[in-house]
Write a protein that holds these residues in place. Structure first.
Motif, PDB file in Angstrom:
ATOM      1  N   ARG A 153      31.441 -39.247  10.170  1.00 35.97           N
ATOM      2  CA  ARG A 153      31.380 -39.684  11.552  1.00 35.97           C
ATOM      3  C   ARG A 153      30.400 -40.850  11.664  1.00 35.97           C
ATOM      4  O   ARG A 153      29.440 -40.945  10.903  1.00 35.97           O
ATOM      5  CB  ARG A 153      30.923 -38.540  12.461  1.00 35.97           C
ATOM      6  CG  ARG A 153      31.956 -37.427  12.642  1.00 35.97           C
ATOM      7  CD  ARG A 153      31.352 -36.288  13.431  1.00 35.97           C
ATOM      8  NE  ARG A 153      32.298 -35.217  13.661  1.00 35.97           N
ATOM      9  CZ  ARG A 153      33.056 -35.098  14.752  1.00 35.97           C
ATOM     10  NH1 ARG A 153      32.943 -35.993  15.712  1.00 35.97           N
ATOM     11  NH2 ARG A 153      33.892 -34.101  14.888  1.00 35.97           N
ATOM     12  N   ASP A 154      30.631 -41.703  12.647  1.00 34.40           N
ATOM     13  CA  ASP A 154      29.796 -42.887  12.801  1.00 34.40           C
ATOM     14  C   ASP A 154      28.319 -42.522  12.913  1.00 34.40           C
ATOM     15  O   ASP A 154      27.462 -43.149  12.268  1.00 34.40           O
ATOM     16  CB  ASP A 154      30.224 -43.669  14.048  1.00 34.40           C
ATOM     17  CG  ASP A 154      31.602 -44.302  13.896  1.00 34.40           C
ATOM     18  OD1 ASP A 154      32.089 -44.367  12.754  1.00 34.40           O
ATOM     19  OD2 ASP A 154      32.179 -44.719  14.915  1.00 34.40           O
ATOM     20  N   GLY A 155      28.005 -41.500  13.720  1.00 34.25           N
ATOM     21  CA  GLY A 155      26.615 -41.105  13.919  1.00 34.25           C
ATOM     22  C   GLY A 155      25.963 -40.607  12.647  1.00 34.25           C
ATOM     23  O   GLY A 155      24.801 -40.921  12.365  1.00 34.25           O
ATOM     24  N   VAL A 156      26.711 -39.820  11.877  1.00 34.42           N
ATOM     25  CA  VAL A 156      26.193 -39.282  10.613  1.00 34.42           C
ATOM     26  C   VAL A 156      25.938 -40.415   9.629  1.00 34.42           C
ATOM     27  O   VAL A 156      24.906 -40.463   8.962  1.00 34.42           O
ATOM     28  CB  VAL A 156      27.191 -38.265  10.018  1.00 34.42           C
ATOM     29  CG1 VAL A 156      26.760 -37.839   8.612  1.00 34.42           C
ATOM     30  CG2 VAL A 156      27.307 -37.048  10.918  1.00 34.42           C
ATOM     31  N   ARG A 157      26.894 -41.327   9.545  1.00 31.45           N
ATOM     32  CA  ARG A 157      26.766 -42.452   8.609  1.00 31.45           C
ATOM     33  C   ARG A 157      25.572 -43.337   8.970  1.00 31.45           C
ATOM     34  O   ARG A 157      24.763 -43.696   8.099  1.00 31.45           O
ATOM     35  CB  ARG A 157      28.054 -43.274   8.613  1.00 31.45           C
ATOM     36  CG  ARG A 157      28.009 -44.468   7.667  1.00 31.45           C
ATOM     37  CD  ARG A 157      29.373 -45.108   7.518  1.00 31.45           C
ATOM     38  NE  ARG A 157      29.959 -45.508   8.787  1.00 31.45           N
ATOM     39  CZ  ARG A 157      30.989 -44.895   9.374  1.00 31.45           C
ATOM     40  NH1 ARG A 157      31.562 -43.850   8.812  1.00 31.45           N
ATOM     41  NH2 ARG A 157      31.462 -45.328  10.525  1.00 31.45           N
ATOM     42  N   GLU A 158      25.439 -43.666  10.246  1.00 26.41           N
ATOM     43  CA  GLU A 158      24.353 -44.555  10.653  1.00 26.41           C
ATOM     44  C   GLU A 158      22.991 -43.882  10.498  1.00 26.41           C
ATOM     45  O   GLU A 158      22.003 -44.541  10.151  1.00 26.41           O
ATOM     46  CB  GLU A 158      24.570 -45.019  12.095  1.00 26.41           C
ATOM     47  CG  GLU A 158      25.751 -45.964  12.253  1.00 26.41           C
ATOM     48  CD  GLU A 158      25.693 -47.153  11.310  1.00 26.41           C
ATOM     49  OE1 GLU A 158      24.623 -47.779  11.205  1.00 26.41           O
ATOM     50  OE2 GLU A 158      26.713 -47.443  10.654  1.00 26.41           O
ATOM     51  N   GLN A 159      22.934 -42.574  10.740  1.00 22.55           N
ATOM     52  CA  GLN A 159      21.671 -41.865  10.550  1.00 22.55           C
ATOM     53  C   GLN A 159      21.273 -41.865   9.085  1.00 22.55           C
ATOM     54  O   GLN A 159      20.097 -42.030   8.744  1.00 22.55           O
ATOM     55  CB  GLN A 159      21.793 -40.422  11.062  1.00 22.55           C
ATOM     56  CG  GLN A 159      20.531 -39.568  10.879  1.00 22.55           C
ATOM     57  CD  GLN A 159      19.311 -40.161  11.556  1.00 22.55           C
ATOM     58  OE1 GLN A 159      19.405 -40.729  12.635  1.00 22.55           O
ATOM     59  NE2 GLN A 159      18.154 -40.028  10.919  1.00 22.55           N
ATOM     60  N   TYR A 160      22.251 -41.703   8.205  1.00 20.82           N
ATOM     61  CA  TYR A 160      21.967 -41.737   6.769  1.00 20.82           C
ATOM     62  C   TYR A 160      21.439 -43.117   6.368  1.00 20.82           C
ATOM     63  O   TYR A 160      20.437 -43.223   5.657  1.00 20.82           O
ATOM     64  CB  TYR A 160      23.224 -41.405   5.971  1.00 20.82           C
ATOM     65  CG  TYR A 160      22.975 -41.304   4.476  1.00 20.82           C
ATOM     66  CD1 TYR A 160      22.712 -40.075   3.888  1.00 20.82           C
ATOM     67  CD2 TYR A 160      22.997 -42.431   3.665  1.00 20.82           C
ATOM     68  CE1 TYR A 160      22.465 -39.976   2.519  1.00 20.82           C
ATOM     69  CE2 TYR A 160      22.748 -42.340   2.307  1.00 20.82           C
ATOM     70  CZ  TYR A 160      22.491 -41.114   1.734  1.00 20.82           C
ATOM     71  OH  TYR A 160      22.234 -41.028   0.392  1.00 20.82           O
ATOM     72  N   LEU A 161      22.095 -44.165   6.823  1.00 19.80           N
ATOM     73  CA  LEU A 161      21.675 -45.511   6.462  1.00 19.80           C
ATOM     74  C   LEU A 161      20.300 -45.836   7.045  1.00 19.80           C
ATOM     75  O   LEU A 161      19.524 -46.593   6.448  1.00 19.80           O
ATOM     76  CB  LEU A 161      22.703 -46.535   6.959  1.00 19.80           C
ATOM     77  CG  LEU A 161      24.094 -46.458   6.314  1.00 19.80           C
ATOM     78  CD1 LEU A 161      25.014 -47.495   6.942  1.00 19.80           C
ATOM     79  CD2 LEU A 161      24.008 -46.655   4.808  1.00 19.80           C
ATOM     80  N   LYS A 162      20.003 -45.255   8.187  1.00 24.15           N
ATOM     81  CA  LYS A 162      18.703 -45.492   8.823  1.00 24.15           C
ATOM     82  C   LYS A 162      17.577 -44.786   8.082  1.00 24.15           C
ATOM     83  O   LYS A 162      16.452 -45.310   7.979  1.00 24.15           O
ATOM     84  CB  LYS A 162      18.756 -45.014  10.280  1.00 24.15           C
ATOM     85  CG  LYS A 162      17.461 -45.212  11.051  1.00 24.15           C
ATOM     86  CD  LYS A 162      17.606 -44.716  12.481  1.00 24.15           C
ATOM     87  CE  LYS A 162      16.302 -44.875  13.261  1.00 24.15           C
ATOM     88  NZ  LYS A 162      16.440 -44.384  14.658  1.00 24.15           N
ATOM     89  N   SER A 163      17.865 -43.599   7.560  1.00 21.93           N
ATOM     90  CA  SER A 163      16.817 -42.771   6.953  1.00 21.93           C
ATOM     91  C   SER A 163      16.721 -42.895   5.439  1.00 21.93           C
ATOM     92  O   SER A 163      15.816 -42.328   4.829  1.00 21.93           O
ATOM     93  CB  SER A 163      17.038 -41.302   7.321  1.00 21.93           C
ATOM     94  OG  SER A 163      18.304 -40.847   6.864  1.00 21.93           O
ATOM     95  N   HIS A 164      17.646 -43.630   4.817  1.00 23.30           N
ATOM     96  CA  HIS A 164      17.635 -43.778   3.370  1.00 23.30           C
ATOM     97  C   HIS A 164      17.535 -45.261   2.995  1.00 23.30           C
ATOM     98  O   HIS A 164      18.387 -46.065   3.396  1.00 23.30           O
ATOM     99  CB  HIS A 164      18.897 -43.189   2.742  1.00 23.30           C
ATOM    100  CG  HIS A 164      19.000 -41.700   2.860  1.00 23.30           C
ATOM    101  ND1 HIS A 164      19.276 -41.066   4.051  1.00 23.30           N
ATOM    102  CD2 HIS A 164      18.845 -40.717   1.928  1.00 23.30           C
ATOM    103  CE1 HIS A 164      19.296 -39.765   3.851  1.00 23.30           C
ATOM    104  NE2 HIS A 164      19.040 -39.528   2.586  1.00 23.30           N
ATOM    105  N   PRO A 165      16.542 -45.643   2.231  1.00 25.58           N
ATOM    106  CA  PRO A 165      16.414 -47.051   1.823  1.00 25.58           C
ATOM    107  C   PRO A 165      17.554 -47.454   0.893  1.00 25.58           C
ATOM    108  O   PRO A 165      17.990 -46.664   0.049  1.00 25.58           O
ATOM    109  CB  PRO A 165      15.073 -47.085   1.091  1.00 25.58           C
ATOM    110  CG  PRO A 165      14.869 -45.682   0.593  1.00 25.58           C
ATOM    111  CD  PRO A 165      15.465 -44.801   1.665  1.00 25.58           C
ATOM    112  N   LEU A 166      18.034 -48.659   1.069  1.00 29.19           N
ATOM    113  CA  LEU A 166      19.099 -49.180   0.208  1.00 29.19           C
ATOM    114  C   LEU A 166      18.462 -49.829  -1.013  1.00 29.19           C
ATOM    115  O   LEU A 166      18.421 -51.043  -1.164  1.00 29.19           O
ATOM    116  CB  LEU A 166      19.969 -50.176   0.988  1.00 29.19           C
ATOM    117  CG  LEU A 166      20.614 -49.646   2.272  1.00 29.19           C
ATOM    118  CD1 LEU A 166      21.524 -50.698   2.886  1.00 29.19           C
ATOM    119  CD2 LEU A 166      21.384 -48.355   2.011  1.00 29.19           C
TER     120      LEU A 166
END
Length: 253
Positions: A153-166
């Motif tokens: 889901r969009d919210g799950v994906r964006e939260q992951y990208l926000k909380s995990h450094p690339l």
């Protein structure tokens, strides 16, 4: 006694139906829209929603709409950790490793992380360092991570990208969020994810989704030395997709 239970059973069924409706929608839902779908009076629907929010099964957003709550996430995690349905996917995983001769992995969401929950080795498999059972993190650089993020889901994906450094693990690792989002679009369009030396040099991988009830519950991944992957990638993809289709049949009603 049986007659006294019927109203309670009806209430449970209504609550379950309401949760199912919320779960099936990509965005949050208003009380009015839910009432129309359930063919229920608005006051009755509000009462049901307030009860589910109090139980943590739903959450009410700032716009007044409703989405699944943290309690549902806890139940989902518990369901997976008790071995079903992921346990059923281990036999097809071993068959995938045997058919390809490569290392094969089963990955799934666990407590907001994309975790390797099982692995199997083929006859000429290469083992990827730091990618054993229980490993998680760096989802942006792993084929399974990109696959599960693409279908999340969009919210799950964006939260992951926000909380995990690339983190840039190799020169090929995608560390730009916009480029990564474009990669997710490509993955959804073709139905599988490819990772060429983004996580580990000299190793390339391909991952495909496993569906149950039309929803992605995990991903199978096959890894191979890049030199071999370039020669046999199309065969690996075909075998992988077939294995995912066969795994999906395990959950057919």
């Amino acid at each position: 006694m049986v007659e006294q239970r019927k109203p309670h059973i009806a209430s449970v069924m209504k609550a379950f139906f309401a949760l199912s409706v919320v779960a099936e929608r990509p965005e949050s839902i208003s009380a009015k829209a839910l009432a129309e779908i359930m063919s229920a009076p608005l006051p009755t629907t509000y009462h049901l929603l307030h009860t589910l929010v109090a139980a943590g099964a739903l959450a009410k957003g700032g716009n007044g709409n409703y989405r699944l709550g943290p309690r549902i996430g806890m139940l989902a995690d518990a369901y997976l950790e008790q071995g079903d349905p992921l346990e059923r996917l281990e036999a097809p995983l071993r068959a995938l490793a045997a058919d390809t001769g490569e290392s094969a992995y089963l990955s799934a969401w666990r407590h907001g992380e994309i975790e390797v929950v099982a692995m199997a080795e083929g006859s000429h498999a290469v083992r990827v360092a730091n990618l054993q059972r229980g490993a998680f993190g760096n989802g942006h650089a792993r084929a399974s991570g990109k696959l599960l993020l693409a279908y999340a889901r969009d919210g799950v994906r964006e939260q992951y990208l926000k909380s995990h450094p690339l983190t840039k693990l190799t020169p090929n690792t995608i560390t730009d969020k916009d480029l990564l989002r474009k990669e997710f679009e490509v993955i959804r369009a073709r139905g599988y994810a490819i990772e060429k030396e983004e996580f580990t040099l000299d190793v390339s991988c391909v991952a495909a989704p496993i569906l149950a009830g039309g929803r992605v519950i995990g991903a199978y991944t096959v890894s191979s030395p890049t030199s071999r992957f370039q020669r046999v990638s199309q065969d690996l993809i075909a075998t992988l997709v077939k294995s995912c289709d066969n795994a999906q049949d395990l959950f057919a009603e």
